[in-house]
Write a protein that holds these residues in place. Structure first.
Motif, PDB file in Angstrom:
ATOM      1  N   ASN A 162       0.862  -1.187   0.000  1.00  0.00           N
ATOM      2  CA  ASN A 162       0.000   0.000   0.000  1.00  0.00           C
ATOM      3  C   ASN A 162       0.899   1.237   0.000  1.00  0.00           C
ATOM      4  OD1 ASN A 162      -1.700   2.133   0.604  1.00  0.00           O
ATOM      5  ND2 ASN A 162      -3.068   0.851   1.826  1.00  0.00           N
ATOM      6  N   ARG A 163       1.214   1.722  -1.222  1.00  0.00           N
ATOM      7  CA  ARG A 163       2.145   2.860  -1.326  1.00  0.00           C
ATOM      8  C   ARG A 163       1.562   4.110  -0.710  1.00  0.00           C
ATOM      9  NH1 ARG A 163       1.053  -0.632  -5.309  1.00  0.00           N
ATOM     10  NH2 ARG A 163       0.730   0.889  -6.961  1.00  0.00           N
ATOM     11  N   SER A 164       0.235   4.189  -0.733  1.00  0.00           N
ATOM     12  CA  SER A 164      -0.406   5.385  -0.182  1.00  0.00           C
ATOM     13  C   SER A 164      -0.069   5.520   1.307  1.00  0.00           C
ATOM     14  CB  SER A 164      -1.916   5.276  -0.397  1.00  0.00           C
ATOM     15  OG  SER A 164      -2.562   6.331   0.249  1.00  0.00           O
ATOM     16  N   LEU A 165      -0.200   4.418   2.031  1.00  0.00           N
ATOM     17  CA  LEU A 165       0.153   4.437   3.462  1.00  0.00           C
ATOM     18  C   LEU A 165       1.654   4.611   3.641  1.00  0.00           C
ATOM     19  CD1 LEU A 165      -2.025   1.516   4.922  1.00  0.00           C
ATOM     20  CD2 LEU A 165      -2.380   3.976   5.191  1.00  0.00           C
ATOM     21  N   LEU A 201       6.617  -3.783  -4.630  1.00  0.00           N
ATOM     22  CA  LEU A 201       6.897  -2.473  -4.020  1.00  0.00           C
ATOM     23  C   LEU A 201       6.516  -1.330  -4.956  1.00  0.00           C
ATOM     24  CD1 LEU A 201      10.448  -3.214  -2.561  1.00  0.00           C
ATOM     25  CD2 LEU A 201       8.224  -3.712  -1.563  1.00  0.00           C
ATOM     26  N   GLU A 202       6.461  -1.607  -6.249  1.00  0.00           N
ATOM     27  CA  GLU A 202       6.240  -0.582  -7.285  1.00  0.00           C
ATOM     28  C   GLU A 202       7.270   0.538  -7.135  1.00  0.00           C
ATOM     29  OE1 GLU A 202       5.353  -0.610 -10.157  1.00  0.00           O
ATOM     30  OE2 GLU A 202       3.242  -0.093 -10.360  1.00  0.00           O
ATOM     31  N   VAL A 203       8.515   0.204  -7.438  1.00  0.00           N
ATOM     32  CA  VAL A 203       9.625   1.142  -7.218  1.00  0.00           C
ATOM     33  C   VAL A 203       9.460   2.442  -8.010  1.00  0.00           C
ATOM     34  CG1 VAL A 203      11.297  -0.632  -6.574  1.00  0.00           C
ATOM     35  CG2 VAL A 203      11.023  -0.013  -8.987  1.00  0.00           C
ATOM     36  N   GLY A 204       8.732   2.362  -9.133  1.00  0.00           N
ATOM     37  CA  GLY A 204       8.529   3.567  -9.945  1.00  0.00           C
ATOM     38  C   GLY A 204       7.723   4.631  -9.218  1.00  0.00           C
ATOM     39  N   LYS A 224       9.172  -7.843  -4.957  1.00  0.00           N
ATOM     40  CA  LYS A 224       9.059  -7.711  -6.408  1.00  0.00           C
ATOM     41  C   LYS A 224       9.100  -6.228  -6.761  1.00  0.00           C
ATOM     42  CE  LYS A 224       5.484  -8.674  -9.931  1.00  0.00           C
ATOM     43  NZ  LYS A 224       4.235  -9.409 -10.187  1.00  0.00           N
ATOM     44  N   THR A 225       9.765  -5.901  -7.843  1.00  0.00           N
ATOM     45  CA  THR A 225      10.002  -4.491  -8.159  1.00  0.00           C
ATOM     46  C   THR A 225       8.730  -3.744  -8.535  1.00  0.00           C
ATOM     47  OG1 THR A 225      10.456  -5.039 -10.456  1.00  0.00           O
ATOM     48  CG2 THR A 225      12.355  -4.868  -8.987  1.00  0.00           C
ATOM     49  N   SER A 226       7.943  -4.310  -9.471  1.00  0.00           N
ATOM     50  CA  SER A 226       6.929  -3.479 -10.116  1.00  0.00           C
ATOM     51  C   SER A 226       5.705  -4.282 -10.509  1.00  0.00           C
ATOM     52  CB  SER A 226       7.480  -2.846 -11.391  1.00  0.00           C
ATOM     53  OG  SER A 226       8.793  -2.421 -11.191  1.00  0.00           O
ATOM     54  N   THR A 227       4.639  -3.569 -10.760  1.00  0.00           N
ATOM     55  CA  THR A 227       3.426  -4.214 -11.253  1.00  0.00           C
ATOM     56  C   THR A 227       3.476  -4.451 -12.750  1.00  0.00           C
ATOM     57  OG1 THR A 227       2.395  -2.062 -11.653  1.00  0.00           O
ATOM     58  CG2 THR A 227       1.972  -3.083  -9.520  1.00  0.00           C
TER      59      THR A 227
END
Lengths: 287, 319
Positions: free
Chosen positions: B160-163, B192-195, B219-222
């Motif tokens: 949850n990148r928002s949090l 993590l969705e590094v972008g 995992k790096t990205s979606t």
């Protein structure tokens, strides 16, 4: 005391791949000499990987180029001729260095030939395609379609006219090209690449490699993602190998007609269809 | 190649951290030297891998691939075709190994399970409100539980990148921990969705948070952003996993995904992996590449190495 003599800033003759001018990834270069033995330049000596990159660039550019309207392709190619006219002095000097007896005539013929083929962009379909009479209720028609990525081994002599005569008919129909320039006189091809880069030809439609013909040709002929090769500049003794390699994915092999390159017989719409696939469609017609 | 013990889903050490540790863990994460990281990633990425080593690396790249389709337009038919390709990437060449897993949306998990029964190819499903992870928490957790019940072997959820970016580490941690519990017995990969994280410091912190919460893989990205995996961000995550494994004794796998289309990129990630986590990570148990079009490029490269001729996509199956 006299002013110090100015050192001229010379051009680095580089490859032309995907609209950019890289050096060879191998870092190699070779001496280009004039007909009377002067050192003219060091030209990039393309490697196997440069050839791979060029084919990849040509493949990526092919659908977009073929997808343009023939009219638009024609306009773009006319513009190439316009810009060649502006570089006339440079082309003439390069042809003189290469030992052409009449450089001015060579440049005139090359530009005229380019314009002549540019005009065919929006005519080749109706002149060389057509409807076919068939003995069944079908509307049956044939249209020429580009074959895809075309490798062009430019003739070693006639460094400009010879190249234009092979390149223009190849790209008119929507093919993209990987050109192996004349080995002894690559500089007109490098200049033509600079013209193409500043006209509206999309990057990757024409890719120009300079280097050793004997080294590059087998890699080109063996590449499974090349659909046709114009073998006009391939030395005779290399042809059996080229034919064997090309047979692997049934590449078309095509060679320029053996006529005076300045003569009208040297330009023909059949040079365009030689690098096309003729597609025939059977369309049912109702009663 | 050395034998590596399989990662036990949610294995040793996962209970060592609680939500109250989350803020502390993030806070004590050392800052990342961005210049050094990028330089190291770039220099390792330039390493030349030739012939037998290259063939070995390409073979490993296939065995580590999560063949992925995450399109709104996915159909059962497309998944059936992809599963066939996952088992036998090149139908006319039995020497090419199967991929590690297929990765798809929950709706298509039963189709893939039916196709892959007995083949050894695993089924991974995204879940937990992929790709944003911002749906209601109970719905996200229910999604995770449902794909596990369907029989998926692996679940890819999103952080949850928002949090996380708002600094609510404990809450982000708790969500991950809840997903860990919901995904009992299966491999949990945390994206993590590094972008979207903005800095390598953030990447490192997010890695630590996810590993502490019990992720089996990070995992790096979606694959849904224009910025997918990059060499430096993957290196940053590998370094975090290395330090975490040294500290806790629990190995965590790495999955790179998003924009990996060429064999050369796959080999570059393998070099980073080898130099950072060592030979024990050079296995599908601990390393994955999420990709779709990569597979054909690897097949073409293998044929090129074997025949000496550059290949064209006309001679490989369209996927």
């Amino acid at each position: 005391m006299s002013a110090p003599e100015r050192v001229p800033v010379k051009r680095t003759a580089k490859l032309f791949i995907g609209g950019e001018f890289p050096r060879s990834e191998s870092g190699r270069a070779y001496e280009v000499l004039s007909h009377d033995g002067r050192l003219l330049a060091w030209a990039a000596r393309a490697s196997r990987k440069d050839l791979r990159d060029a084919v990849r660039a040509a493949r990526d550019a092919q659908p977009g180029w073929a997808g343009r309207t023939p009219y638009n392709r024609g306009q773009i190619l006319y513009r190439v001729a316009e810009l060649m006219e502006g570089r006339r002095a440079q082309f003439e000097a390069e042809l003189a260095d290469a030992g052409a007896p009449d450089p001015r005539r060579g440049v005139d013929a090359a530009i005229d030939r380019w314009v002549w083929y540019a005009g065919w962009c929006d005519k080749v379909h109706q002149v060389l395609g057509g409807t076919n009479p068939v003995a069944a209720p079908y509307f049956n028609f044939t249209i020429p379609e580009p074959t895809g990525v075309v490798g062009i081994v430019a003739p070693p002599d006639q460094a400009l006219l010879g190249l234009v005569s092979r390149l223009a008919p190849a790209i008119v129909s929507g093919n993209t090209a990987v050109v192996i320039a004349s080995e002894p006189s690559p500089l007109p091809a490098v200049s033509l690449a600079e013209v193409l880069a500043t006209s509206d030809v999309p990057g990757g439609v024409v890719n120009v490699l300079t280097g050793f013909t004997r080294e590059l040709v087998p890699w080109l002929a063996g590449h499974m993602d090349v659909n046709a090769v114009d073998v006009t500049g391939v030395p005779d003794d290399l042809m059996p190998e080229v034919e064997a390699l090309a047979a692997e994915n049934m590449k078309r092999l095509h060679r320029a007609p053996d006529v005076d390159p300045f003569s009208p017989q040297a330009q023909s719409p059949y040079e365009i269809t030689a690098l096309c696939e003729m597609k025939t469609v059977w369309h049912p017609i109702g009663a | 190649m050395s034998q590596t013990a399989e990662i036990q889903p949610g294995g040793v050490g996962t209970q060592a951290f609680g939500p109250r540790d989350a803020a502390r863990l993030v806070a004590r994460t050392t800052a990342v030297d961005a210049v050094g990281l990028e330089e190291r990633a770039a220099s390792l990425g330039k390493r030349s891998i030739k012939r037998e080593s290259k063939l070995w690396a390409l073979d490993l790249a296939i065995r580590c691939t999560d063949l992925t389709t995450l399109e709104g337009a996915d159909t059962a038919g497309k998944v059936v075709a992809m599963c066939a390709k996952a088992v036998r990437p090149n139908p006319i060449d039995p020497s090419i190994p199967s991929v590690a897993a297929v990765c798809l949306y929950p709706e298509l998990v039963p189709v893939a399970l039916g196709q892959l029964k007995g083949t050894g190819v695993r089924v991974a499903s995204v879940a937990g409100g992929f790709p944003s992870g911002l749906g209601p928490l109970d719905a996200r957790l229910r999604e995770v539980r449902e794909v596990v019940e369907m029989g998926a072997h692996e679940v890819d959820i999103v952080l949850n990148r928002s949090l996380f970016l708002a600094g609510r580490y404990a809450q982000a941690f708790e969500e991950l921990r809840a997903a860990r519990e919901a995904a009992e017995g299966v491999h949990l990969k945390v994206i993590l969705e590094v972008g979207e994280l903005g800095s390598y410091d953030r990447v490192r912190q997010a890695s630590v948070l996810a590993m502490a919460a019990g992720a089996d893989f990070i995992k790096t990205s979606t694959g849904k952003l224009s910025t997918g995996a990059t060499l430096p961000s993957a290196l940053c995550m590998m370094e975090a996993a290395r330090d975490f494994s040294r500290e806790t004794g629990r190995p965590v796998g790495i999955k790179v995904a998003g924009g990996i289309r060429r064999s050369k990129q796959a080999v570059q990630y393998l070099v980073l992996l080898y130099e950072t986590l060592g030979p024990e990570w050079m296995t599908p148990e601990r390393f994955r590449i999420g990709a779709s079009s990569l597979l054909n490029d690897v097949l073409m490269q293998i044929d090129k190495e074997r025949t000496g001729r550059y290949q064209g996509p006309d001679y490989f199956t369209i996927d």
